[in-house]
Structures are given as structure tokens and as C-alpha cells.
Write an enzyme that holds these catalytic residues in place. Structure first.
Site, short mmCIF file in Angstrom:
data_model
loop_
_atom_site.label_atom_id
_atom_site.label_comp_id
_atom_site.label_asym_id
_atom_site.label_seq_id
_atom_site.Cartn_x
_atom_site.Cartn_y
_atom_site.Cartn_z
N GLU A 1 -1.79 -12.14 2.17
CA GLU A 1 -1.65 -10.69 1.99
C GLU A 1 -2.41 -10.06 3.12
O GLU A 1 -3.64 -10.17 3.19
CB GLU A 1 -2.36 -10.25 0.71
CG GLU A 1 -1.59 -10.31 -0.55
CD GLU A 1 -2.49 -9.86 -1.72
OE1 GLU A 1 -3.41 -9.04 -1.52
OE2 GLU A 1 -2.25 -10.34 -2.82
N ASP B 1 -10.55 -0.55 -4.56
CA ASP B 1 -11.34 -1.61 -3.95
C ASP B 1 -12.82 -1.45 -4.18
O ASP B 1 -13.37 -0.35 -4.08
CB ASP B 1 -11.05 -1.68 -2.45
CG ASP B 1 -9.69 -2.31 -2.18
OD1 ASP B 1 -9.49 -3.44 -2.65
OD2 ASP B 1 -8.85 -1.68 -1.53
#
Lengths: 437, 270
Positions: free
Chosen positions: B56, B67
Site C-alpha cells: 500500500e 492516522d
């Protein structure tokens, strides 16, 4: 002109939540703007908020409790002040000030947080989180949390904790935990990121009291409705006192909650111009500004499709404004929609113009406004000179300026700089206050 | 790889190959431009060479709300270094040219700004297999789903422990290639234990789809990878890989080797 005694009761906060025919579609879209651009993990939470809000706005008990708090606790209705001496500087146009600065906690923010705090209790949640820029929303949230016995955590960009140290102390005195955010530009947008990060981990117990009419559906709609009381009251007050509607309604626009609150009840009054005053910082052409509609482009930020400040790659660009509360690189999606369909106009007001208006309002009316609200006053002075002496202008004076005294004192050089507190002792005071409590 | 294969076809192969070997696929995340653009290319190449089945490639974004600190810091570093959207597409192209299989992970605004159709076209042309969109749900993805379909790349959406049955059904219906199961209610970041919600989420997801299911959020070592491999088709490692990247290519190779053994070791098959 003598104002007649009030003949009918003014609309209440609960009336703001009634059906009005200007809701977004089921997915929260105002035209192509709004919607939900956010992690799947939070969709269930915003669905829960949407469902609970839908029930609450039709529940007479909820509406009665909201009205009671807004009246007996926040001090609604707020008055409309005829700013006669200020008007002399606006080409003679008559400027009326909707005095949200007189609400408990000193700004319009209390309208929204009392509504959302009541909703938190309805959902059985015990903790609220909030982001804050100038600190006004953080203070309002901390206040509502104290009132209703909720745990409260406020995220605030480190830069803002320094320029709004007084509000940091206020929040801590009210029992809230204030977490300075040190990521990114360390301002409001980063505080929002941090609040989302908290929420995705705590959603079972926590409601995110979003502070402006932005973010994912249902926040733009719900926050707007909690603030509609501003416009509902003002519309009735102006009509009653002056026998007609204003020619223009002006408000400052950062995220845009005070603006959408006062604009919205005038949407169907076609001749009434709605003018949003965006923070132009050093000037839109300098690139150092926070005017998302005037100087930005369409993008997805913090949950909604709307006007944002971004570069060619879609990276959010740092905003700049002397006013912490307007220093945000996005805007509520309904404003983007109103701009697109031409129902509202959005104009830039620079730091310097806002500060000139700030000083003028101080000296002509004895009102020290929030620097945010001074942007709307500046817009009114400009509009008044344009429209002439017959014009009637309604300005949302969204907050009081106590929090901005230090910034203004530095701007105008009105005290010996050495006499102003440096950042350090203010922080110490705040910390000491927390220890003692 | 043959020229008639689409990105989606090759993504399916990643999982069919792993399944044929009775194991889960290992998926490594690293952002473009961390620590530098050439550096990220070296690190991604390293994890592919050491046993990652798929990478990814993270497209850095200024406001990564999903995140945690490790990934957020890496992405900030990349942006300060001047990384552009085009760099991620170039990186995918470089990896694909040497046979590496790559999907891109991105928040939605950079794609909106690039142009949804143009991004799908250029990602397919670069040899990318699909796109993971942590802040785009299928409800808002109409234009993207059409574009991805036109260019033969996989739109990959996330399901979460909080997803209702209805949402798992609609999300998996819009997804191609594999479903990304976010194991934990929280932001990215290595954890000592992957939440107990992960097996349940995978089981719930399987009731709605035959697509492979990859589990991410919180995986940091071979033992965890092995445990997840007993019930999922893919093990996705992000923050731990970024932490390893801080220590250079050798650390990335070591972690990948451990994880690759993990996805093989304990896997009992389906």
C-alpha cells in the site's frame, strides 16, 4: 425612534429547530456541497447523532428544556442595539447590532453547545470533546459540560493556546481538560484532526460537540438549527422596532455558524442581502488569509465537500487571520451552496480593516467586540457607505472582545509593551489554577 | 502478467495465490516520500523483496484524521520534503515495472483535486491495482466507482467494528479486490494486542461477501500476523512498518521476513 413595547413573544431557540424547508437531502447535501467525507468507523456515530437530533427536534420536552436553558441560563433573547454613533461612520446608514456578545460565555457559541450537550445526555453519553480556535467554543462547551455534569476535553492548537491564554484558563477553571495540539500548523484545523482521532477511539461514551456549522452531516444542519434563534429573534426585533426588514444582514464567516444562524431565517426574504465577511488576513492577493470562499476552491475537508484553502495537490494550505476564531481553511457547506446559488455574498475583510472597525466600535458605542465580529462591523461600514443613509443594516455582533484585549493592545500600541504579560506567566497562572482546583 | 489483465485481475491473483498456499497475504504500507522520495522507493522495494505480497503506497495528505502519531509524523515529513501527488503515481509505476504489486492508500481530497477520472486513468496506467480510501465511503463515491470500473482498478473500502450490518452489506457490495477490515475503533498505530473485535468483524463481513478480507490497524509482529492469518485473507501492516522504516531498509526487511513467516506459520486455511 422610540421602540414600542414588545407586543408578541419573540421566537425561541426551540423554534429554530422547527421544519423550515431548507434542510439538506438525506445524505446531508446542500446542492453538491456537504455530505460525509469521513472514516467508516465514525459513520455509525454520526448516524446516531442524526437520528437523535431528528427525534429531539420533534420532542416538546427537549424543546422546552432547550428554551428554559437558553432563557434562564444563557440569557436569551439577546437585544438588538441601534448603533447611532457608529452609523455616522457608515454613510449615515443605520447599523443595528444583534448582541450575541451579551450571551453567557460571551458569544453565540452557547446556542449550539447547550443544544448538543442536551443531546449528549439524551444519547446516554457521559463525555464531550470539542475543538476550539479562539477558545470561545471551548469555553462554551466546558460551560455546558459543567452545567450538565459531563466530562469535557478540549483540543486547541498550541499557537491558539498562546494567543488565547485567557480562554485556556477559563476552560480549566470550568473543569475541562485542555490539550494543546502540536501537529501540523498547530491551529484550529489541527485541533479538529485531533478531536476526530479522539472520537474514533471513544465513540461509545463520547459525543463530539463540533463547534461550527461544518463537518459531516448532520453537523452543518444541526449546528445551524441551534443558531437559527439568532436570526429568528433579530428578524422579529427589527421588524417590530423599525417596521420593516433590514436591507442587508452581515456576519463574519470562519466556519460560519453565527452567519448561518442569523442568515437562515432571512433566506426566503429575497430583497434582504446576506453578506458574509471572510477573514482576508493580510489581503486575499497576498496568500496570507482565511477567506475560503473568496480565495479558495472546492474540496473535501473534515467531513464535507466545501470551499477550502488548498494547493494544486489538494493539500490544505495554512490560513492566516488576526482572529483565531476565523483562522480556518474551510467553511460550512451551506455557505458554499448559498454562494453558488447567489443567495449570499461573501466579501473579504483584512486584519487592518477589522481592527479599524474594532476601534471605531469601542469608541463610538462603548462595545469592545470580538475581533471575529469586528470583521462584520467592517463589512457593515463598507456596505453602509455603498447603500447610503436610508439603508438599514443588521450586524451579528457574535462575541465580546475581552479575550482579544491583549491582541488589540499590541495592535494599537496602547500600552507599554513591557507592561503586557508575556506568554509564560499566563501559562503558569493557568496551570496554577488547575492545580488548586 | 499479461497485457489483457486489469489491475483488479492482478489484485485478485494476490489473494488466490495466497489461498492456494493456505496462507494469508502480507500487505505492507509505507508512504511516498518518507524519509525521502528515493528512500521510500527503496523501502517499498525492500518489503516486496522480503516477502510482502502487496504494498500500500501512502499518498501523503496534510490532514490525516485516521492516522496515529507514527504515520502522521512520517506523512508530515514527506510533505515538508515537497512530495507531490505525481510522485506516488511514479513510485507505483517504478514498483510495477519490476513486478511489484501496489495499491495506493489516500485520503480523498488529493484525488478530487487531481480529478477523479484522471487519477483512475493515471493509476491504472502506472500499473496500480487499486485504491484504498479511508475517508471516502461508498455513499459519496459514485463518480469514483464509475471511473475505477472503467479503468479496471479496485475501489477498496473499509469496514469497522461500528459498521452496521446494512453498512457492511453496502460497503462490501461497492468494494472490489479485497475488503479492508479496520480491526480497532481507533487511529492507526501498532498495538500489543489486536482487538478482539477483529475476528468478529471478519466473520460479520464474510456473511455479506465472498471477497477476501484484509485486517489492518495495530498489527506489529509475526505472532499477531499468524493469529490474524487464522481467520483473515490478508494481514495489513502500517505503523509498525513505518517505525521500522525509521531504522532503514534492513529493519524493514527484518520485520517483513518475520511477518511473512507469521502469515504462513499459523495459517489453518479456510
Amino acid at each position: 425612534m422610540a421602540a414600542p413595547e414588545r407586543s408578541v413573544a419573540l421566537p425561541t431557540a426551540g423554534d429554530g429547530l422547527a421544519e423550515h424547508g431548507h434542510d439538506p437531502d438525506g445524505g446531508g447535501h446542500f446542492g453538491r456541497y456537504g455530505g460525509r467525507f469521513m472514516p467508516e468507523a465514525l459513520i455509525a456515530a454520526v448516524d446516531e447523532v442524526a437520528a437523535e437530533y431528528d427525534k429531539a427536534r420533534h420532542d416538546p420536552e427537549f424543546l422546552a428544556e432547550l428554551d428554559r436553558l437558553q432563557r434562564d441560563y444563557a440569557g436569551r433573547p439577546s437585544p438588538v442595539t441601534d448603533a447611532r454613533r457608529l452609523s455616522e461612520h457608515a454613510g449615515g446608514a443605520r447599523i443595528l447590532l444583534k448582541r450575541e456578545d451579551l450571551n453567557h460565555t460571551g458569544s453565540h457559541k452557547i446556542n449550539n453547545v447547550l443544544g448538543q450537550a442536551l443531546l449528549t445526555v439524551r444519547m446516554g453519553k457521559t463525555r464531550v470533546i470539542a475543538e476550539t480556535g479562539a477558545g470561545q467554543h471551548g469555553v462554551a462547551t466546558a460551560t455546558a459540560a459543567a452545567l450538565l455534569g459531563l466530562e469535557c476535553v478540549v483540543y486547541m492548537g498550541e499557537v491558539d493556546t498562546e494567543r488565547q491564554a485567557l480562554n485556556v484558563a477559563r476552560m480549566r477553571l470550568l473543569g475541562a481538560e485542555v490539550i494543546p495540539v502540536t501537529t501540523g500548523s498547530r491551529t484550529l484545523k489541527d485541533a479538529l484532526n485531533e478531536a476526530y482521532r479522539d472520537w474514533v477511539s471513544s465513540v461509545g461514551t463520547t459525543h463530539y460537540v463540533l463547534g461550527t456549522a461544518a463537518g459531516p452531516h448532520p453537523f452543518p444542519m444541526m449546528v445551524r438549527d441551534f443558531h437559527r434563534v439568532i436570526g429568528l429573534e433579530a428578524r422579529a426585533q427589527v421588524q417590530e422596532q423599525y417596521g420593516r426588514l433590514p436591507d442587508a444582514v452581515l456576519a463574519c464567516v470562519g466556519g460560519g455558524s453565527n452567519a448561518i444562524g442569523i442568515f437562515h431565517p432571512f433566506l426566503d426574504d429575497e430583497p434582504v442581502r446576506l453578506i458574509g465577511c471572510e477573514a482576508a488576513g493580510d489581503g486575499v492577493d497576498t496568500g496570507r488569509h482565511a477567506a475560503s470562499i473568496t480565495g479558495g476552491s472546492v474540496g473535501a475537508l473534515h467531513g464535507a465537500l466545501t470551499y477550502v484553502l488548498q494547493d494544486d495537490d489538494g493539500q490544505t494550505v495554512e490560513s492566516h487571520s488576526i482572529s483565531a476564531g476565523l483562522d480556518y481553511p474551510g467553511v460550512g457547506p451551506e455557505h458554499s451552496y448559498l454562494a453558488e446559488i447567489g443567495r449570499a455574498e461573501y466579501v473579504p475583510v483584512t486584519d487592518a480593516e477589522a481592527m479599524d472597525a474594532f476601534r471605531l466600535l469601542c469608541r463610538t458605542e462603548g462595545i469592545i467586540p470580538a475581533i471575529e465580529s469586528a470583521h462584520a462591523v467592517a463589512g457593515a461600514l463598507r456596505t453602509g457607505r455603498e447603500l447610503g443613509p436610508d439603508a438599514l443594516l443588521l450586524v451579528n455582533l457574535s462575541g465580546r472582545g475581552d479575550k482579544d484585549v491583549e491582541t488589540a493592545a499590541r495592535w494599537f500600541d496602547v500600552v507599554d509593551a513591557a507592561a503586557l504579560p508575556t506568554t509564560e506567566p499566563v501559562h503558569d497562572d493557568a496551570a496554577a489554577g488547575e492545580r488548586e482546583l | 502478467m499479461t497485457s489483457t489483465q486489469t489491475g483488479l485481475d492482478r489484485l485478485r491473483e494476490v489473494f488466490s495465490t495466497a489461498r492456494a498456499e493456505s496462507r494469508a497475504a502480507l500487505i505492507s504500507y509505507l508512504p511516498t516520500g518518507y524519509p525521502t522520495i528515493p528512500g521510500s522507493r527503496g523501502l517499498l522495494t525492500q518489503t516486496l523483496d522480503a516477502g510482502a505480497d502487496l504494498v500500500e503506497v501512502g499518498l501523503p495528505y496534510s490532514d490525516p484524521v485516521l492516522d496515529g502519531p507514527v504515520v502522521a509524523h512520517a506523512v508530515e515529513t514527506a510533505l515538508r520534503g515537497g512530495v507531490r501527488t505525481r510522485d506516488t503515481l511514479d513510485l507505483v509505476e517504478a514498483l510495477a515495472a519490476r513486478g511489484g504489486r501496489a495499491v495506493v492508500m489516500t485520503y480523498w481530497n488529493p484525488v478530487l483535486r487531481y480529478g477523479v477520472e484522471a487519477f483512475a486513468r493515471d493509476l491504472a496506467a502506472a500499473g496500480g491495482l487499486g485504491l484504498i480510501t479511508p475517508d471516502l465511503v461508498p455513499d459519496e463515491a459514485g463518480e469514483w466507482l464509475d471511473a475505477a470500473d472503467r479503468h479496471g482498478i479496485a475501489p477498496i473500502f473499509l469496514v469497522a467494528p461500528s459498521s452496521t450490518e446494512d453498512r457492511i452489506a453496502s460497503t462490501t457490495a461497492a468494494t472490489r479486490g479485497f475488503v479492508y477490515a479496520a480491526s480497532t475503533m481507533g487511529v492507526t498505530g501498532a498495538r500489543d494486542t489486536v482487538a478482539t473485535s477483529a475476528p468478529e468483524l471478519v466473520a460479520r463481513t464474510r456473511r455479506h461477501t465472498d471477497l477476501p478480507v484484509g485486517v489492518g490497524l495495530g498489527v506489529r509482529n509475526g505472532a499477531q500476523a499468524g493469529e490474524i492469518a487464522t481467520y483473515a485473507d490478508g494481514v495489513i501492516v502500517g505503523s509498525a512498518m513505518v517505525s521500522a522504516a525509521e531504522h532503514g531498509r534492513a529493519a524493514v526487511a527484518r520485520l517483513t521476513t518475520e511477518l511473512a513467516a507469521g502469515v504462513r506459520g499459523n495459517h489453518t486455511g479456510r
